[in-house]
Design a protein around this motif. Structure first.
Motif, PDB file in Angstrom:
ATOM      1  N   MET A  52      -2.155  32.366 -10.396  1.00  0.00           N
ATOM      2  CA  MET A  52      -2.428  30.958  -9.899  1.00  0.00           C
ATOM      3  C   MET A  52      -2.116  31.089  -8.445  1.00  0.00           C
ATOM      4  O   MET A  52      -0.947  31.391  -8.131  1.00  0.00           O
ATOM      5  N   SER A  53      -2.852  30.566  -7.689  1.00  0.00           N
ATOM      6  CA  SER A  53      -2.633  30.482  -6.270  1.00  0.00           C
ATOM      7  C   SER A  53      -1.743  29.589  -5.873  1.00  0.00           C
ATOM      8  O   SER A  53      -1.728  28.385  -6.480  1.00  0.00           O
ATOM      9  N   LEU A  54      -0.938  29.632  -4.916  1.00  0.00           N
ATOM     10  CA  LEU A  54      -0.090  28.643  -4.349  1.00  0.00           C
ATOM     11  C   LEU A  54      -0.860  27.434  -3.698  1.00  0.00           C
ATOM     12  O   LEU A  54      -1.463  27.805  -2.901  1.00  0.00           O
ATOM     13  N   PRO A  68      -7.503  23.032 -16.365  1.00  0.00           N
ATOM     14  CA  PRO A  68      -7.101  23.330 -17.758  1.00  0.00           C
ATOM     15  C   PRO A  68      -8.323  23.752 -18.524  1.00  0.00           C
ATOM     16  O   PRO A  68      -8.987  22.942 -19.487  1.00  0.00           O
ATOM     17  N   ILE A  69      -8.704  25.049 -18.366  1.00  0.00           N
ATOM     18  CA  ILE A  69     -10.285  25.398 -18.998  1.00  0.00           C
ATOM     19  C   ILE A  69      -9.966  26.188 -20.256  1.00  0.00           C
ATOM     20  O   ILE A  69     -11.036  26.357 -21.035  1.00  0.00           O
ATOM     21  N   GLY A  70      -8.655  26.572 -20.603  1.00  0.00           N
ATOM     22  CA  GLY A  70      -8.618  27.643 -21.896  1.00  0.00           C
ATOM     23  C   GLY A  70      -6.958  27.565 -22.355  1.00  0.00           C
ATOM     24  O   GLY A  70      -6.317  26.753 -21.630  1.00  0.00           O
ATOM     25  N   PRO A  71      -6.473  28.232 -23.214  1.00  0.00           N
ATOM     26  CA  PRO A  71      -5.351  28.216 -23.916  1.00  0.00           C
ATOM     27  C   PRO A  71      -4.157  28.290 -22.830  1.00  0.00           C
ATOM     28  O   PRO A  71      -3.092  27.617 -23.067  1.00  0.00           O
ATOM     29  N   GLY A  72      -4.372  29.267 -21.918  1.00  0.00           N
ATOM     30  CA  GLY A  72      -3.250  29.545 -21.097  1.00  0.00           C
ATOM     31  C   GLY A  72      -3.088  28.278 -19.998  1.00  0.00           C
ATOM     32  O   GLY A  72      -1.865  27.885 -19.642  1.00  0.00           O
ATOM     33  N   THR A  73      -4.249  27.914 -19.429  1.00  0.00           N
ATOM     34  CA  THR A  73      -4.091  26.744 -18.433  1.00  0.00           C
ATOM     35  C   THR A  73      -3.664  25.630 -19.086  1.00  0.00           C
ATOM     36  O   THR A  73      -2.852  24.725 -18.557  1.00  0.00           O
ATOM     37  N   TRP A 187     -11.496  36.291  -4.215  1.00  0.00           N
ATOM     38  CA  TRP A 187     -12.346  36.324  -5.409  1.00  0.00           C
ATOM     39  C   TRP A 187     -11.341  36.232  -6.634  1.00  0.00           C
ATOM     40  O   TRP A 187     -10.119  36.119  -6.552  1.00  0.00           O
ATOM     41  N   GLU A 188     -12.138  36.225  -7.796  1.00  0.00           N
ATOM     42  CA  GLU A 188     -11.347  35.799  -9.072  1.00  0.00           C
ATOM     43  C   GLU A 188     -11.605  37.042 -10.072  1.00  0.00           C
ATOM     44  O   GLU A 188     -12.898  37.353 -10.140  1.00  0.00           O
ATOM     45  N   ALA A 189     -10.667  37.344 -11.042  1.00  0.00           N
ATOM     46  CA  ALA A 189     -10.958  38.167 -12.198  1.00  0.00           C
ATOM     47  C   ALA A 189      -9.696  37.991 -13.356  1.00  0.00           C
ATOM     48  O   ALA A 189      -8.743  37.594 -12.345  1.00  0.00           O
TER      49      ALA A 189
HETATM   50  C1  FAD Z   1      -5.828  35.383  -7.987  1.00  0.00           C
HETATM   51  C2  FAD Z   1      -6.152  34.208  -8.813  1.00  0.00           C
HETATM   52  C3  FAD Z   1      -5.979  32.978  -8.599  1.00  0.00           C
HETATM   53  C4  FAD Z   1      -6.082  32.032  -9.388  1.00  0.00           C
HETATM   54  N1  FAD Z   1      -5.926  30.796  -9.202  1.00  0.00           N
HETATM   55  C5  FAD Z   1      -5.878  29.786  -9.820  1.00  0.00           C
HETATM   56  C6  FAD Z   1      -5.510  28.272  -9.537  1.00  0.00           C
HETATM   57  O1  FAD Z   1      -4.897  28.200  -8.409  1.00  0.00           O
HETATM   58  N2  FAD Z   1      -5.715  27.296 -10.462  1.00  0.00           N
HETATM   59  C7  FAD Z   1      -6.692  27.505 -11.635  1.00  0.00           C
HETATM   60  O2  FAD Z   1      -6.708  26.760 -12.477  1.00  0.00           O
HETATM   61  N3  FAD Z   1      -7.080  28.853 -11.636  1.00  0.00           N
HETATM   62  C8  FAD Z   1      -6.740  29.915 -11.191  1.00  0.00           C
HETATM   63  N4  FAD Z   1      -7.141  31.045 -11.458  1.00  0.00           N
HETATM   64  C9  FAD Z   1      -8.000  31.216 -12.655  1.00  0.00           C
HETATM   65  C10 FAD Z   1      -6.984  31.304 -13.858  1.00  0.00           C
HETATM   66  O3  FAD Z   1      -6.040  32.158 -13.824  1.00  0.00           O
HETATM   67  C11 FAD Z   1      -7.910  31.194 -15.117  1.00  0.00           C
HETATM   68  O4  FAD Z   1      -8.425  30.298 -15.145  1.00  0.00           O
HETATM   69  C12 FAD Z   1      -6.831  31.371 -16.321  1.00  0.00           C
HETATM   70  O5  FAD Z   1      -6.228  32.507 -16.345  1.00  0.00           O
HETATM   71  C13 FAD Z   1      -7.530  31.170 -17.727  1.00  0.00           C
HETATM   72  O6  FAD Z   1      -6.621  31.426 -18.773  1.00  0.00           O
HETATM   73  P1  FAD Z   1      -6.722  30.479 -19.895  1.00  0.00           P
HETATM   74  O7  FAD Z   1      -6.267  30.982 -21.088  1.00  0.00           O
HETATM   75  O8  FAD Z   1      -6.617  28.871 -19.748  1.00  0.00           O
HETATM   76  O9  FAD Z   1      -8.523  30.552 -20.114  1.00  0.00           O
HETATM   77  P2  FAD Z   1      -9.199  31.812 -21.170  1.00  0.00           P
HETATM   78  O10 FAD Z   1      -9.444  31.531 -22.533  1.00  0.00           O
HETATM   79  O11 FAD Z   1      -8.650  33.243 -20.695  1.00  0.00           O
HETATM   80  O12 FAD Z   1     -10.508  31.738 -20.285  1.00  0.00           O
HETATM   81  C14 FAD Z   1     -11.223  30.753 -20.280  1.00  0.00           C
HETATM   82  C15 FAD Z   1     -12.753  31.220 -19.696  1.00  0.00           C
HETATM   83  O13 FAD Z   1     -12.504  31.549 -18.338  1.00  0.00           O
HETATM   84  C16 FAD Z   1     -13.024  33.012 -18.194  1.00  0.00           C
HETATM   85  N5  FAD Z   1     -11.772  33.373 -17.137  1.00  0.00           N
HETATM   86  C17 FAD Z   1     -10.575  33.389 -17.519  1.00  0.00           C
HETATM   87  N6  FAD Z   1      -9.922  33.986 -16.312  1.00  0.00           N
HETATM   88  C18 FAD Z   1     -10.800  34.037 -15.516  1.00  0.00           C
HETATM   89  C19 FAD Z   1     -10.641  34.731 -14.212  1.00  0.00           C
HETATM   90  N7  FAD Z   1      -9.656  34.841 -13.708  1.00  0.00           N
HETATM   91  N8  FAD Z   1     -11.989  34.693 -13.188  1.00  0.00           N
HETATM   92  C20 FAD Z   1     -13.094  34.334 -13.985  1.00  0.00           C
HETATM   93  N9  FAD Z   1     -13.100  34.034 -15.407  1.00  0.00           N
HETATM   94  C21 FAD Z   1     -12.040  33.819 -15.703  1.00  0.00           C
HETATM   95  C22 FAD Z   1     -12.778  33.694 -19.206  1.00  0.00           C
HETATM   96  O14 FAD Z   1     -13.482  34.708 -19.565  1.00  0.00           O
HETATM   97  C23 FAD Z   1     -13.238  32.413 -20.337  1.00  0.00           C
HETATM   98  O15 FAD Z   1     -14.564  32.319 -20.480  1.00  0.00           O
HETATM   99  C24 FAD Z   1      -6.928  32.251 -10.402  1.00  0.00           C
HETATM  100  C25 FAD Z   1      -7.372  33.513 -10.527  1.00  0.00           C
HETATM  101  C26 FAD Z   1      -6.965  34.544  -9.910  1.00  0.00           C
HETATM  102  C27 FAD Z   1      -7.262  35.806 -10.324  1.00  0.00           C
END
Ligand code: FAD
Ligand code: FES
Length: 222
Positions: A52-54, A68-73, A187-189
Motif C-alpha cells: 500500500m502506498s502511503l 477493497p477489491i479482494g480478500p487482503g484489502t 507502476w503496480e504488480a
Molecule cells: C507498490 C504498490 C502500491 C499499492 N498501493 C495501493 C494503495 O495505496 N491502495 C490500494 O488499494 N491498493 C494499492 N495497491 C494494490 C494492492 O496492493 C492490491 O489491490 C492488493 O494487494 C490486492 O489484494 P487482495 O487480497 O485484496 O485482492 P486479490 O484477490 O489479491 O486481487 C484481486 C484482483 O486484483 C489483482 N491484483 C492484485 N494485486 C494487484 C496489483 N498489485 N496490481 C495489479 N493487479 C493486482 C488480482 O490479480 C486479482 O484479479 C498497491 C500495489 C503496489 C504494488
C-alpha cells in the motif's frame, strides 16, 4: 534513504471516502519515507501482507487509502480502532521531487500516493480521473484538483509543458507516457515480500525485466 522497519501498529480510525477506505494507524518509529514509496500491511490472520502506498502522514500517524477489491484489502478495510497489524516499510523507490513544474496525475485508487506527494511539492496542480461520482469523492483528499469522470480521461484534461508524476492503472500510465515521455510513473504488480526476495513482482517494461518492489514502483519512462 530511511531504513525500512517492521512494527506492530494500532489502528486509529477507518473512514469511508466514497468507494474507498482510509485506514489510519499509529506511526511508532516508522519513517513515512518518500512519496511513492510503499508499506506492506498485514491484516491479522492473513498469510501474505499487501503493498500500500502511503497516502498521508499526519503527526504521529500513517494513513493508507484502500480499494477493497479482494480478500487482503477487504480484511484491511474491516479493521477497527485499536486493532493491531504489522506494517513494514518504507519500501521501494519513490518519486523524484526535484521537478520544476510538477503536475500530479492520478486514476482511481492510483490517487493514493498523491496527497502525501502534493504536500511535499507544496500543492501543485493535479488532474484526477475516476469511473464514477462515488469514486470521485476521494478527490477531497487533493483540494483544488481538476476531476474528470469516465468517459472523460485524465489525458483529455492534462495541460502540456509540465513535469508529470502519475499513478493509476496500466492503460492510464501508457496513455500518460505517450503524451509526456519524461513522466515519472508509479507502476503496480502483485507483491509477496516487498524487498526483492521472491521475484513475484517481476514485470516487463520496454523489453526489460524489473523487480518492481526494488527498482520501482516509480520508474522514469524515458
Ligand atoms: C507498490 C504498490 C502500491 C499499492 N498501493 C495501493 C494503495 O495505496 N491502495 C490500494 O488499494 N491498493 C494499492 N495497491 C494494490 C494492492 O496492493 C492490491 O489491490 C492488493 O494487494 C490486492 O489484494 P487482495 O487480497 O485484496 O485482492 P486479490 O484477490 O489479491 O486481487 C484481486 C484482483 O486484483 C489483482 N491484483 C492484485 N494485486 C494487484 C496489483 N498489485 N496490481 C495489479 N493487479 C493486482 C488480482 O490479480 C486479482 O484479479 C498497491 C500495489 C503496489 C504494488
Ligand atoms: S515483491 Fe518479492 S521480489 Fe518484489
Amino acid at each position: 534513504m530511511s531504513r525500512p522497519r517492521r512494527e506492530r501498529r494500532s489502528v486509529v480510525a477507518v473512514e469511508a471516502i466514497g468507494a474507498y477506505v482510509l485506514v489510519r494507524v499509529t506511526r511508532g518509529s516508522l519513517d513515512p519515507g518518500i512519496p511513492g514509496q510503499f508499506f506492506m500491511l498485514e491484516a491479522p490472520g492473513r498469510v501474505l501482507p499487501r503493498p500500500m502506498s502511503l497516502c498521508l502522514a499526519p503527526r504521529g500517524e500513517l494513513a493508507f487509502l484502500l480499494d477493497p477489491i479482494g480478500p487482503g484489502t477487504r480484511a484491511l478495510a474491516a479493521l477497527e480502532p485499536n486493532d493491531r497489524l504489522h506494517v513494514f516499510g518504507p519500501l521501494g523507490n519513490g518519486f523524484r521531487l526535484d521537478v520544476e513544474r510538477p503536475l500530479l496525475v492520478g486514476g482511481g485508487i492510483g490517487i493514493a500516493p498523491l496527497p502525501y506527494l502534493a504536500e511535499a511539492l507544496e500543492q501543485p496542480p493535479a488532474v484526477l480521473g475516476f469511473r464514477s461520482e462515488h469514486h470521485a469523492e476521494a478527490a477531497a483528499l487533493l483540494p483544488g484538483a481538476d476531476v474528470v469522470i469516465d468517459p472523460v480521461l485524465v489525458t483529455d484534461a492534462m495541460p502540456g509543458g509540465r513535469d508529470v508524476l502519475a499513478c493509476g492503472p496500466e492503460p492510464m500510465l501508457e496513455a500518460v507516457r505517450a503524451i509526456a515521455p519524461d513522466a515519472q510513473l508509479a507502476w503496480e504488480a502483485p507483491m509477496a515480500c516487498g524487498y526483492g526476495a521472491c521475484y513475484g513482482c517481476v514485470v516487463e517494461i520496454d523489453g526489460e525485466l524489473k523487480r518492481l518492489c526494488v527498482e520501482g514502483p516509480v520508474l522514469c519512462s524515458s
